[in-house]
Design a protein around this motif. Structure first.
Motif, PDB file in Angstrom:
ATOM      1  N   PHE A   9       0.834  -1.188   0.000  1.00 22.45           N
ATOM      2  CA  PHE A   9       0.000   0.000   0.000  1.00 22.45           C
ATOM      3  C   PHE A   9       0.873   1.244   0.000  1.00 22.45           C
ATOM      4  N   ALA A  10       0.402   2.295  -0.670  1.00 22.93           N
ATOM      5  CA  ALA A  10       1.066   3.598  -0.643  1.00 22.93           C
ATOM      6  C   ALA A  10      -0.020   4.661  -0.760  1.00 22.93           C
ATOM      7  N   PHE A  11       0.087   5.676   0.080  1.00 20.21           N
ATOM      8  CA  PHE A  11      -0.916   6.735   0.054  1.00 20.21           C
ATOM      9  C   PHE A  11      -0.340   8.002   0.657  1.00 20.21           C
ATOM     10  N   GLU A  12      -1.065   9.107   0.498  1.00 20.53           N
ATOM     11  CA  GLU A  12      -0.656  10.398   1.042  1.00 20.53           C
ATOM     12  C   GLU A  12      -1.743  10.904   1.978  1.00 20.53           C
ATOM     13  N   LEU A  13      -1.320  11.482   3.084  1.00 22.49           N
ATOM     14  CA  LEU A  13      -2.253  12.057   4.052  1.00 22.49           C
ATOM     15  C   LEU A  13      -1.972  13.542   4.209  1.00 22.49           C
ATOM     16  N   PRO A  14      -3.009  14.373   4.283  1.00 22.66           N
ATOM     17  CA  PRO A  14      -2.807  15.822   4.441  1.00 22.66           C
ATOM     18  C   PRO A  14      -2.568  16.190   5.899  1.00 22.66           C
ATOM     19  N   CYS A  15      -1.388  15.824   6.408  1.00 29.40           N
ATOM     20  CA  CYS A  15      -1.039  16.172   7.793  1.00 29.40           C
ATOM     21  C   CYS A  15       0.471  16.188   7.936  1.00 29.40           C
ATOM     22  N   SER A  16       0.933  16.748   9.019  1.00 27.67           N
ATOM     23  CA  SER A  16       2.367  16.756   9.295  1.00 27.67           C
ATOM     24  C   SER A  16       2.765  15.398   9.867  1.00 27.67           C
ATOM     25  N   LEU A  17       4.056  15.144   9.878  1.00 21.09           N
ATOM     26  CA  LEU A  17       4.568  13.908  10.459  1.00 21.09           C
ATOM     27  C   LEU A  17       4.235  13.838  11.949  1.00 21.09           C
ATOM     28  N   ARG A  18       4.335  14.967  12.622  1.00 17.75           N
ATOM     29  CA  ARG A  18       3.999  15.026  14.048  1.00 17.75           C
ATOM     30  C   ARG A  18       2.535  14.646  14.285  1.00 17.75           C
ATOM     31  N   THR A  19       1.639  15.175  13.468  1.00 12.14           N
ATOM     32  CA  THR A  19       0.217  14.849  13.601  1.00 12.14           C
ATOM     33  C   THR A  19      -0.023  13.369  13.329  1.00 12.14           C
ATOM     34  N   PHE A  20       0.639  12.821  12.309  1.00  9.28           N
ATOM     35  CA  PHE A  20       0.513  11.396  11.989  1.00  9.28           C
ATOM     36  C   PHE A  20       0.938  10.545  13.180  1.00  9.28           C
ATOM     37  N   TRP A  21       2.096  10.851  13.748  1.00 11.44           N
ATOM     38  CA  TRP A  21       2.617  10.094  14.896  1.00 11.44           C
ATOM     39  C   TRP A  21       1.661  10.181  16.080  1.00 11.44           C
ATOM     40  N   LEU A  22       1.242  11.392  16.425  1.00 14.38           N
ATOM     41  CA  LEU A  22       0.369  11.565  17.591  1.00 14.38           C
ATOM     42  C   LEU A  22      -1.009  10.929  17.391  1.00 14.38           C
ATOM     43  N   ALA A  23      -1.564  11.023  16.195  1.00 17.89           N
ATOM     44  CA  ALA A  23      -2.912  10.507  15.954  1.00 17.89           C
ATOM     45  C   ALA A  23      -2.969   8.986  15.875  1.00 17.89           C
ATOM     46  N   PHE A  24      -1.953   8.363  15.283  1.00 16.11           N
ATOM     47  CA  PHE A  24      -2.061   6.935  15.005  1.00 16.11           C
ATOM     48  C   PHE A  24      -1.136   6.031  15.812  1.00 16.11           C
ATOM     49  N   TRP A  25      -0.033   6.548  16.345  1.00 17.39           N
ATOM     50  CA  TRP A  25       0.950   5.661  16.961  1.00 17.39           C
ATOM     51  C   TRP A  25       1.343   6.003  18.389  1.00 17.39           C
ATOM     52  N   ALA A  26       1.412   7.253  18.746  1.00 16.37           N
ATOM     53  CA  ALA A  26       2.008   7.647  20.031  1.00 16.37           C
ATOM     54  C   ALA A  26       1.265   7.089  21.237  1.00 16.37           C
ATOM     55  N   GLU A  27      -0.034   7.179  21.231  1.00 18.54           N
ATOM     56  CA  GLU A  27      -0.839   6.699  22.356  1.00 18.54           C
ATOM     57  C   GLU A  27      -1.494   5.379  21.997  1.00 18.54           C
ATOM     58  N   ASP A  28      -1.801   4.582  23.001  1.00 21.92           N
ATOM     59  CA  ASP A  28      -2.397   3.282  22.713  1.00 21.92           C
ATOM     60  C   ASP A  28      -3.907   3.340  22.477  1.00 21.92           C
ATOM     61  N   ALA A  29      -4.562   4.460  22.733  1.00 24.40           N
ATOM     62  CA  ALA A  29      -6.019   4.553  22.608  1.00 24.40           C
ATOM     63  C   ALA A  29      -6.492   4.245  21.186  1.00 24.40           C
ATOM     64  N   TYR A  30      -5.818   4.794  20.182  1.00 23.09           N
ATOM     65  CA  TYR A  30      -6.204   4.546  18.792  1.00 23.09           C
ATOM     66  C   TYR A  30      -6.049   3.064  18.457  1.00 23.09           C
ATOM     67  N   PHE A  31      -4.900   2.496  18.815  1.00 24.50           N
ATOM     68  CA  PHE A  31      -4.652   1.086  18.519  1.00 24.50           C
ATOM     69  C   PHE A  31      -5.648   0.184  19.237  1.00 24.50           C
ATOM     70  N   ARG A  32      -5.894   0.472  20.479  1.00 28.12           N
ATOM     71  CA  ARG A  32      -6.829  -0.341  21.261  1.00 28.12           C
ATOM     72  C   ARG A  32      -8.222  -0.319  20.621  1.00 28.12           C
ATOM     73  N   ARG A  33      -8.682   0.849  20.222  1.00 28.89           N
ATOM     74  CA  ARG A  33      -9.993   0.980  19.584  1.00 28.89           C
ATOM     75  C   ARG A  33     -10.014   0.256  18.233  1.00 28.89           C
ATOM     76  N   PHE A  34      -8.953   0.424  17.432  1.00 31.10           N
ATOM     77  CA  PHE A  34      -8.873  -0.247  16.134  1.00 31.10           C
ATOM     78  C   PHE A  34      -8.884  -1.766  16.312  1.00 31.10           C
ATOM     79  N   LEU A  35      -8.082  -2.277  17.229  1.00 28.63           N
ATOM     80  CA  LEU A  35      -8.013  -3.717  17.451  1.00 28.63           C
ATOM     81  C   LEU A  35      -9.347  -4.276  17.928  1.00 28.63           C
ATOM     82  N   ALA A  36     -10.000  -3.569  18.826  1.00 32.15           N
ATOM     83  CA  ALA A  36     -11.266  -4.054  19.397  1.00 32.15           C
ATOM     84  C   ALA A  36     -12.429  -3.920  18.409  1.00 32.15           C
TER      85      ALA A  36
END
Length: 186
Positions: A24-51
């Motif tokens: 897969f390859a795609f582009e997102l309209p956000c900064s790298l910092r926003t990408f990290w904080l929204a999808f990876w930094a905290e476990d809340a996003y991952f926990r919700r996605f997994l569940a």
């Protein structure tokens, strides 16, 4: 459509060459910092996605740990230098039923992340490697699955988007066999 980093800038924030096949390859309209904080930094996003999306249960996500030597004694998949790592465990529903298989299989994931910075110390690239092993189902101990993410930040050159940051994301997948099996062709 998007301004790509110049070769001289790539040297300032090198990323390891991803292994495996690009899935897969795609582009997102956000900064790298926003990408990290929204999808990876905290476990809340991952926990919700997994569940919610994967219907996993018994989810355990460790906090990110700092590894000064790049993890794995300096021989980590992300190269030398500081990285972050964490472990995740969950029970994943088995989609195909075979006699004697349980309803869920235990999944063990290790995630490693490295943020590369440019000459001004601004984050410019993110490399993530996730290794997944499954236990509790036949042949699951024959292989592991490695997913590599490479995320680079660039500036959009779209009309009216002067200086707007975008993230270019590529995802690669590789299967590592640790035992001989007919799937590997041996």
């Amino acid at each position: 459509m998007f301004a790509r980093p110049q070769p001289s800038h790539r040297e300032a924030y090198p990323t390891p060459a991803p292994q495996g096949e690009q899935i897969f390859a795609f582009e997102l309209p956000c900064s790298l910092r926003t990408f990290w904080l929204a999808f990876w930094a905290e476990d809340a996003y991952f926990r919700r996605f997994l569940a919610e999306k994967l219907q996993d249960v018994d989810i355990s996500i460790d906090t990110w740990e700092h590894n000064a030597d790049g993890g794995s004694g300096g021989s980590g998949k992300l190269g030398p230098g500081p990285t972050l790592s964490r472990r995740l465990e969950m029970s994943h529903p088995i989609k195909v039923s075979f006699p004697g298989t349980p309803s869920h299989a235990r999944c063990h994931r290790t995630q490693m992340a490295k943020i590369s910075r440019d000459e001004t110390s601004a984050p410019r690239a993110l490399s993530l490697v996730e290794t997944q092993e499954v236990t509790g189902i036949p042949y699951s101990d024959y292989f592991s699955v490695e997913t590599s993410w490479t995320v680079t930040e660039a500036k959009s050159d779209a009309p009216g988007a002067t200086g707007t940051a975008v993230c270019m994301v590529t995802i690669h997948l590789q299967i590592h066999f640790c035992k001989s099996t007919w799937l590997k062709g041996t």
